[in-house]
Design an enzyme around this catalytic site. Structure first.
Site, PDB file in Angstrom:
ATOM      1  N   PHE A 201       0.748  -1.073   0.006  1.00 37.60           N
ATOM      2  CA  PHE A 201       0.045  -0.200  -0.116  1.00 37.60           C
ATOM      3  C   PHE A 201       0.846   1.146  -0.016  1.00 37.60           C
ATOM      4  O   PHE A 201       0.474   2.162  -0.744  1.00 37.60           O
ATOM      5  CB  PHE A 201      -0.977  -0.075   1.218  1.00 37.60           C
ATOM      6  CG  PHE A 201      -1.560   1.126   1.690  1.00 37.60           C
ATOM      7  CD1 PHE A 201      -3.013   1.382   1.025  1.00 37.60           C
ATOM      8  CD2 PHE A 201      -1.053   2.342   2.281  1.00 37.60           C
ATOM      9  CE1 PHE A 201      -3.690   2.695   1.181  1.00 37.60           C
ATOM     10  CE2 PHE A 201      -1.920   3.488   2.574  1.00 37.60           C
ATOM     11  CZ  PHE A 201      -3.032   3.631   2.036  1.00 37.60           C
ATOM     12  N   ASP A 202       1.865   1.236   0.980  1.00 33.08           N
ATOM     13  CA  ASP A 202       2.728   2.370   1.022  1.00 33.08           C
ATOM     14  C   ASP A 202       3.472   2.740  -0.242  1.00 33.08           C
ATOM     15  O   ASP A 202       3.478   3.942  -0.861  1.00 33.08           O
ATOM     16  CB  ASP A 202       3.740   2.180   2.073  1.00 33.08           C
ATOM     17  CG  ASP A 202       3.246   1.801   3.464  1.00 33.08           C
ATOM     18  OD1 ASP A 202       2.485   0.965   3.342  1.00 33.08           O
ATOM     19  OD2 ASP A 202       3.721   2.831   4.291  1.00 33.08           O
TER      20      ASP A 202
END
Length: 409
Positions: A201-202
């Protein structure tokens, strides 16, 4: 999408009754032992050192132990603590849900183990509050960062970030440090486009932000590895590789609305400099001339020293090649103010192109001279070379400025 181009407005500070300026999300899964001590430490730090109203949101994603009960107890004990429960696992899912539901203008997250020194929190979010930057990340890979962790994790982290640079052209240094922040208006535009719900996600968020022309602020951090971390390194690495492949395909096929993102989110271009005087040109000319004088003297000394051994043309080639490399390095640092290794290979390639053109000019001048006079006087030979080098120097300045000046601007 809403139009966000141009400078971001600074966040207006508000009293505690008006709402939090910062919402720090702590994603947790089965952390009933560590949650209490870590949350009390974070709350104490924010209360004592953070000058704005804040909120701490515990995002419990599908814990099966007593984590949720501990979080509910802390909510009653510590003011400004909220709890969000999700029935499905995934750090990315927890962050996306918590950030989307938050009313704070600046959103952050950190890992529950608080591996990152909390002294970096205010430097992390201050550029977002002021409107200077759009996202902020802690980096463990800066020269001034201080990191304590095992060799295996160090190698994996650096290899992953190098892979990101090669595969996705990432320009941020540390994609997976669990210490990041984002402006809520920017998050509202980017989060619907982020597909990963786990550890990738990051990275996906940062790549989209970079491609949208957003400013990503990096803060060197002090970081101490948690020896009890339960992250499955192999499974996480495989998931990250799959995420990179998916995101890379989306970027190549145009599946992501990058042009629209940049138009909506990217900052306005800087005002162009006056047409008659490019930015920094007078100072650059002075510095370039100084470097050029030193290079020419070095070139002539090398030519004279090797002329008797190698002959005119080989001596010219050797002297010009050595001084060209040194000249490019000196102009890169002194004339155009560029430091570090970024784009160094490209700049030296441009310098070698200038070298090739300079070689053609000086070799051609020597060839013409020797055609006219088979044995010219050494002073005449040097005078012809100086004249040819002056023409080559002017050409070198134009080429290097085109290649380097925009990097600094």
């Amino acid at each position: 999408m809403t139009a966000l181009s141009g400078p971001r407005p600074a966040v207006r500070t508000r009293s505690t009754t008006d709402g939090a300026v910062l919402d720090v999300v702590i994603p947790v899964h089965n952390e009933e032992v560590d949650l209490g001590p870590c949350l009390r430490r974070l709350h104490a730090h924010l209360t004592e050192h953070f000058p704005y109203p804040f909120r701490i949101t515990v995002a419990d994603n599908a814990s099966v132990d007593g984590t949720l009960a501990v979080a509910d107890g802390l909510r009653g004990e510590l003011p400004g603590v909220e709890v969000l429960h999700l029935d499905a696992k995934g750090r990315g899912r927890a962050l996306s849900t918590a950030w989307s539901a938050s009313s704070a203008p600046v959103l952050a997250y950190m890992d529950v183990d608080l591996s990152t020194d909390l002294a970096a929190l205010l430097p992390l979010v201050a550029p977002l509050i002021s409107g200077h930057s759009d996202l902020a990340i802690g980096t463990r890979l800066a020269r001034t960062s201080r990191v304590v962790r095992g060799t295996k994790r160090e190698v994996i982290s650096r290899a992953y970030n190098l892979l990101l640079r090669g595969a996705l052209a990432a320009r941020f240094s540390d994609a997976q440090c669990g210490f990041k922040a984002i402006r809520a208006d920017v998050a509202g535009e980017l989060l619907p486009l982020v597909q990963d719900t786990g550890w990738f996600f990051d990275t996906e968020l940062l790549v989209l932000a970079q491609r949208a022309g957003l400013r990503i602020h990096e803060v060197p951090v002090d970081w101490v590895d948690d020896p009890d971390s339960r992250v499955d390194i192999v499974a996480t690495a495989l998931a990250d590789l799959r995420g990179m492949g998916r995101l890379g395909r989306a970027l190549l096929t145009g599946a992501l609305p990058l042009a629209e993102l940049r138009a909506q989110l990217g900052r306005e271009p800087l005002a162009p400099p006056p047409a008659q005087v490019p930015v920094g040109l007078p100072g650059q000319l002075v510095r370039f001339a100084a470097v050029g004088v030193a290079s020419t003297l070095a070139y002539l000394l090398l030519f004279v020293a090797t002329r008797g051994v190698l002959g005119a043309q080989p001596a010219n080639l050797l002297a010009l090649l050595l001084t060209a490399v040194a000249n490019t390095a000196a102009n890169r640092r002194l004339t155009f103010g560029i430091t570090g290794s970024r784009h160094a290979g490209r700049h030296h390639a441009q310098g070698l192109l200038a070298f090739a053109l300079g070689l053609a000019l000086t070799s051609g001048a020597l060839a013409v001279l020797h055609t006219v006079d088979a044995a010219p006087a050494r002073t005449v030979e040097l005078a012809v070379l100086v004249a040819a080098n002056l023409a080559a120097t002017a050409l070198r300045f134009v080429l290097l400025r085109l290649g380097m000046h925009h990097r600094r601007s």
